[in-house]
Design a protein around this motif. Structure first.
Motif, PDB file in Angstrom:
ATOM      1  N   GLU A 123       5.193 -12.276  39.458  1.00 45.72           N
ATOM      2  CA  GLU A 123       4.231 -12.283  38.359  1.00 45.72           C
ATOM      3  C   GLU A 123       4.932 -12.823  37.125  1.00 45.72           C
ATOM      4  O   GLU A 123       6.064 -12.451  36.827  1.00 45.72           O
ATOM      5  N   TYR A 124       4.264 -13.732  36.429  1.00 48.02           N
ATOM      6  CA  TYR A 124       4.881 -14.377  35.274  1.00 48.02           C
ATOM      7  C   TYR A 124       4.117 -14.034  33.998  1.00 48.02           C
ATOM      8  O   TYR A 124       2.891 -14.081  33.972  1.00 48.02           O
ATOM      9  N   HIS A 125       4.872 -13.730  32.946  1.00 48.82           N
ATOM     10  CA  HIS A 125       4.286 -13.447  31.638  1.00 48.82           C
ATOM     11  C   HIS A 125       4.921 -14.362  30.598  1.00 48.82           C
ATOM     12  O   HIS A 125       6.146 -14.344  30.422  1.00 48.82           O
ATOM     13  N   ILE A 126       4.097 -15.132  29.921  1.00 52.63           N
ATOM     14  CA  ILE A 126       4.603 -16.026  28.878  1.00 52.63           C
ATOM     15  C   ILE A 126       4.903 -15.221  27.614  1.00 52.63           C
ATOM     16  O   ILE A 126       4.075 -14.426  27.166  1.00 52.63           O
ATOM     17  N   ALA A 127       6.083 -15.460  27.045  1.00 53.53           N
ATOM     18  CA  ALA A 127       6.511 -14.745  25.834  1.00 53.53           C
ATOM     19  C   ALA A 127       6.844 -15.738  24.734  1.00 53.53           C
ATOM     20  O   ALA A 127       7.376 -16.821  24.994  1.00 53.53           O
ATOM     21  N   GLN A 128       6.520 -15.361  23.500  1.00 55.13           N
ATOM     22  CA  GLN A 128       6.882 -16.172  22.343  1.00 55.13           C
ATOM     23  C   GLN A 128       8.278 -15.762  21.877  1.00 55.13           C
ATOM     24  O   GLN A 128       8.605 -14.578  21.829  1.00 55.13           O
ATOM     25  N   VAL A 129       9.104 -16.744  21.542  1.00 53.05           N
ATOM     26  CA  VAL A 129      10.439 -16.453  21.028  1.00 53.05           C
ATOM     27  C   VAL A 129      10.333 -16.061  19.558  1.00 53.05           C
ATOM     28  O   VAL A 129       9.788 -16.810  18.746  1.00 53.05           O
ATOM     29  N   SER A 156      14.516 -11.179  34.872  1.00 56.48           N
ATOM     30  CA  SER A 156      14.937 -12.553  34.608  1.00 56.48           C
ATOM     31  C   SER A 156      13.992 -13.240  33.631  1.00 56.48           C
ATOM     32  O   SER A 156      12.781 -13.002  33.647  1.00 56.48           O
ATOM     33  N   VAL A 157      14.559 -14.098  32.792  1.00 52.14           N
ATOM     34  CA  VAL A 157      13.788 -14.887  31.834  1.00 52.14           C
ATOM     35  C   VAL A 157      14.089 -16.360  32.094  1.00 52.14           C
ATOM     36  O   VAL A 157      15.256 -16.753  32.204  1.00 52.14           O
ATOM     37  N   ILE A 158      13.039 -17.157  32.202  1.00 54.06           N
ATOM     38  CA  ILE A 158      13.204 -18.570  32.529  1.00 54.06           C
ATOM     39  C   ILE A 158      12.432 -19.449  31.544  1.00 54.06           C
ATOM     40  O   ILE A 158      11.535 -18.976  30.844  1.00 54.06           O
ATOM     41  N   SER A 159      12.805 -20.719  31.503  1.00 62.34           N
ATOM     42  CA  SER A 159      11.999 -21.739  30.843  1.00 62.34           C
ATOM     43  C   SER A 159      11.390 -22.586  31.951  1.00 62.34           C
ATOM     44  O   SER A 159      11.612 -22.320  33.137  1.00 62.34           O
ATOM     45  N   VAL A 160      10.652 -23.593  31.609  1.00 62.51           N
ATOM     46  CA  VAL A 160      10.095 -24.481  32.629  1.00 62.51           C
ATOM     47  C   VAL A 160      11.222 -25.167  33.392  1.00 62.51           C
ATOM     48  O   VAL A 160      11.102 -25.434  34.584  1.00 62.51           O
ATOM     49  N   GLU A 161      12.334 -25.446  32.697  1.00 59.79           N
ATOM     50  CA  GLU A 161      13.436 -26.163  33.329  1.00 59.79           C
ATOM     51  C   GLU A 161      14.255 -25.284  34.261  1.00 59.79           C
ATOM     52  O   GLU A 161      14.649 -25.721  35.345  1.00 59.79           O
ATOM     53  N   GLU A 277      18.247 -24.174  23.730  1.00 59.53           N
ATOM     54  CA  GLU A 277      17.992 -24.429  22.314  1.00 59.53           C
ATOM     55  C   GLU A 277      16.540 -24.847  22.127  1.00 59.53           C
ATOM     56  O   GLU A 277      15.886 -25.292  23.071  1.00 59.53           O
ATOM     57  N   ASP A 278      16.072 -24.684  20.892  1.00 63.37           N
ATOM     58  CA  ASP A 278      14.734 -25.124  20.487  1.00 63.37           C
ATOM     59  C   ASP A 278      13.637 -24.556  21.385  1.00 63.37           C
ATOM     60  O   ASP A 278      12.734 -25.259  21.811  1.00 63.37           O
ATOM     61  N   TRP A 279      13.707 -23.262  21.654  1.00 65.98           N
ATOM     62  CA  TRP A 279      12.687 -22.632  22.471  1.00 65.98           C
ATOM     63  C   TRP A 279      11.578 -22.061  21.604  1.00 65.98           C
ATOM     64  O   TRP A 279      11.830 -21.505  20.541  1.00 65.98           O
ATOM     65  N   LYS A 280      10.359 -22.185  22.064  1.00 67.74           N
ATOM     66  CA  LYS A 280       9.210 -21.559  21.420  1.00 67.74           C
ATOM     67  C   LYS A 280       8.568 -20.537  22.357  1.00 67.74           C
ATOM     68  O   LYS A 280       8.094 -19.503  21.928  1.00 67.74           O
ATOM     69  N   GLN A 281       8.553 -20.868  23.634  1.00 58.86           N
ATOM     70  CA  GLN A 281       7.977 -19.979  24.640  1.00 58.86           C
ATOM     71  C   GLN A 281       8.884 -19.915  25.861  1.00 58.86           C
ATOM     72  O   GLN A 281       9.490 -20.921  26.238  1.00 58.86           O
ATOM     73  N   LEU A 282       8.958 -18.735  26.439  1.00 64.55           N
ATOM     74  CA  LEU A 282       9.710 -18.541  27.677  1.00 64.55           C
ATOM     75  C   LEU A 282       8.845 -17.731  28.633  1.00 64.55           C
ATOM     76  O   LEU A 282       7.738 -17.308  28.292  1.00 64.55           O
ATOM     77  N   ILE A 283       9.356 -17.521  29.837  1.00 61.07           N
ATOM     78  CA  ILE A 283       8.592 -16.805  30.864  1.00 61.07           C
ATOM     79  C   ILE A 283       9.429 -15.652  31.391  1.00 61.07           C
ATOM     80  O   ILE A 283      10.583 -15.859  31.799  1.00 61.07           O
ATOM     81  N   VAL A 284       8.858 -14.473  31.374  1.00 61.62           N
ATOM     82  CA  VAL A 284       9.501 -13.296  31.966  1.00 61.62           C
ATOM     83  C   VAL A 284       9.001 -13.159  33.400  1.00 61.62           C
ATOM     84  O   VAL A 284       7.796 -13.185  33.654  1.00 61.62           O
ATOM     85  N   VAL A 285       9.938 -13.026  34.336  1.00 54.32           N
ATOM     86  CA  VAL A 285       9.592 -12.942  35.761  1.00 54.32           C
ATOM     87  C   VAL A 285       9.488 -11.474  36.154  1.00 54.32           C
ATOM     88  O   VAL A 285      10.465 -10.735  36.105  1.00 54.32           O
ATOM     89  N   TYR A 286       8.257 -11.085  36.563  1.00 55.32           N
ATOM     90  CA  TYR A 286       8.028  -9.726  37.017  1.00 55.32           C
ATOM     91  C   TYR A 286       8.038  -9.754  38.551  1.00 55.32           C
ATOM     92  O   TYR A 286       7.175 -10.369  39.167  1.00 55.32           O
ATOM     93  N   THR A 287       9.005  -9.074  39.159  1.00 58.01           N
ATOM     94  CA  THR A 287       8.973  -8.940  40.616  1.00 58.01           C
ATOM     95  C   THR A 287       8.230  -7.662  40.968  1.00 58.01           C
ATOM     96  O   THR A 287       8.081  -6.750  40.146  1.00 58.01           O
ATOM     97  N   GLU A 288       7.760  -7.607  42.190  1.00 59.85           N
ATOM     98  CA  GLU A 288       6.913  -6.478  42.602  1.00 59.85           C
ATOM     99  C   GLU A 288       7.621  -5.141  42.423  1.00 59.85           C
ATOM    100  O   GLU A 288       7.053  -4.174  41.952  1.00 59.85           O
ATOM    101  N   GLU A 289       8.912  -5.099  42.792  1.00 56.51           N
ATOM    102  CA  GLU A 289       9.621  -3.826  42.695  1.00 56.51           C
ATOM    103  C   GLU A 289       9.883  -3.412  41.255  1.00 56.51           C
ATOM    104  O   GLU A 289      10.070  -2.248  40.965  1.00 56.51           O
ATOM    105  N   ARG A 290       9.822  -4.398  40.315  1.00 58.80           N
ATOM    106  CA  ARG A 290      10.103  -4.068  38.905  1.00 58.80           C
ATOM    107  C   ARG A 290       8.861  -3.644  38.155  1.00 58.80           C
ATOM    108  O   ARG A 290       8.949  -3.061  37.102  1.00 58.80           O
ATOM    109  N   THR A 291       7.698  -3.950  38.667  1.00 57.18           N
ATOM    110  CA  THR A 291       6.478  -3.593  37.953  1.00 57.18           C
ATOM    111  C   THR A 291       5.885  -2.284  38.445  1.00 57.18           C
ATOM    112  O   THR A 291       4.860  -1.857  37.963  1.00 57.18           O
ATOM    113  N   GLU A 292       6.494  -1.697  39.386  1.00 55.07           N
ATOM    114  CA  GLU A 292       5.936  -0.436  39.889  1.00 55.07           C
ATOM    115  C   GLU A 292       6.281   0.712  38.948  1.00 55.07           C
ATOM    116  O   GLU A 292       7.317   0.666  38.302  1.00 55.07           O
TER     117      GLU A 292
END
Length: 292
Positions: A123-129, A156-161, A277-292
């Protein structure tokens, strides 16, 4: 006395007849076909024209002055309206550019997360920096998702790259992300090591990414077993082993591979996909075991 009265009456009659005859003659001249006006007519017309000209020109100037003033007022209002229109257009154009940029970025994020969901059930949640710290001793950033949004430490936190880091601290409304640039195998407080593999070689390539070189801006992948087919140009992703990092998160590409100390293992130098660098938005990765 009677004779005098008759004389006056005859005189009046004479004047009346003379006037009538003169009128008929004048009418004859007026109605007849003529090539030129008579001198009385010319005199009357010239006199009338002169008088009209004397009064008409000043009146025309005054009327023209008021008309010009009215036109200036209209031009001023039109100019103000045009300025407002230009300002609105500039604002709307800027707003449109922002919306278009946001839309393109969000579309890119959406396509990325959908593609990832088809491969891995995360599950992915977009976050503002909110803020970014780039000090060598404390490379971190703050995002606008917190415990109220289900965020937990070590997510984990990811960008599109690619992979950016992990959640190190969580408050109600914000979270701190520790960047991969803080990875140091000699520092127990740095970001945890990442179990990694190569795309297309998932069953034959394995190593641990546990340090980042601040000077070369490269990650180092150690503990690669002998005979591992890892090669320059391979795309390195998280393997999911250990359960801390979800499987399949892009980390970077292999720059070089060298035999490690004592010749028992190999070491690969990885160029991170994320620019850090120069981030405006990132993505937080929710795995099933972490959201329970």
């Amino acid at each position: 006395m009677l004779k005098l009265f008759k004389l006056l009456s005859n005189k009046r009659l004479f004047i009346l007849l003379f006037t009538l005859v003169l009128f008929i003659v004048v009418m004859g001249f007026s109605l007849g076909t003529r090539k030129a006006l008579s001198w009385p007519e010319n005199f009357l017309r010239d006199t009338t024209g002169f008088v009209q000209n004397v009064f008409y020109k000043p009146a025309g100037y005054v009327a023209g002055l008021f008309e010009d003033i009215g036109n200036l007022h209209d031009l001023a209002k039109e100019n103000e309206s045009l300025k407002i229109t230009v300002a609105q257009y500039t604002r709307d154009k800027a707003t449109y550019n922002f919306i278009q940029a946001d839309n393109e970025r969000l579309q890119k994020l959406l396509k990325f997360t959908q593609a990832q969901k088809e491969k891995y059930d995360y599950e992915y949640h977009i976050a503002q920096v909110v803020s970014l710290t780039t000090e060598p001793s404390n490379s971190s950033l703050v995002i606008d998702l917190g415990s109220k949004d289900g965020v937990k430490t070590n997510m984990s936190v990811i960008s599109v790259e690619g992979l950016v880091g992990v959640i190190s601290e969580v408050s109600n409304f914000t979270s701190t992300v520790k960047l991969m640039t803080m990875m140091d195998s000699n520092d127990p407080n740095s970001q945890p090591a990442i179990a990694a593999t190569a795309i297309g070689k998932e069953n034959s390539t394995f190593g641990m990414i546990q340090s980042y070189n601040q000077e070369t801006k490269r990650l180092q992948m150690d503990k690669i077993p002998p005979g591992d087919p890892i090669a320059v140009g391979d795309t390195i992703v998280s393997s999911g082993i250990g359960g801390l990092y979800p499987r399949g998160l892009t980390i970077g590409t292999v720059d070089s591979v060298a035999v490690g100390e004592f010749g028992l293992t190999s070491t690969a130098i990885i160029k991170p996909k994320a620019e850090f660098e120069d981030w405006k938005q990132l993505i937080v990765v929710y795995t099933e075991e972490r959201t329970e």
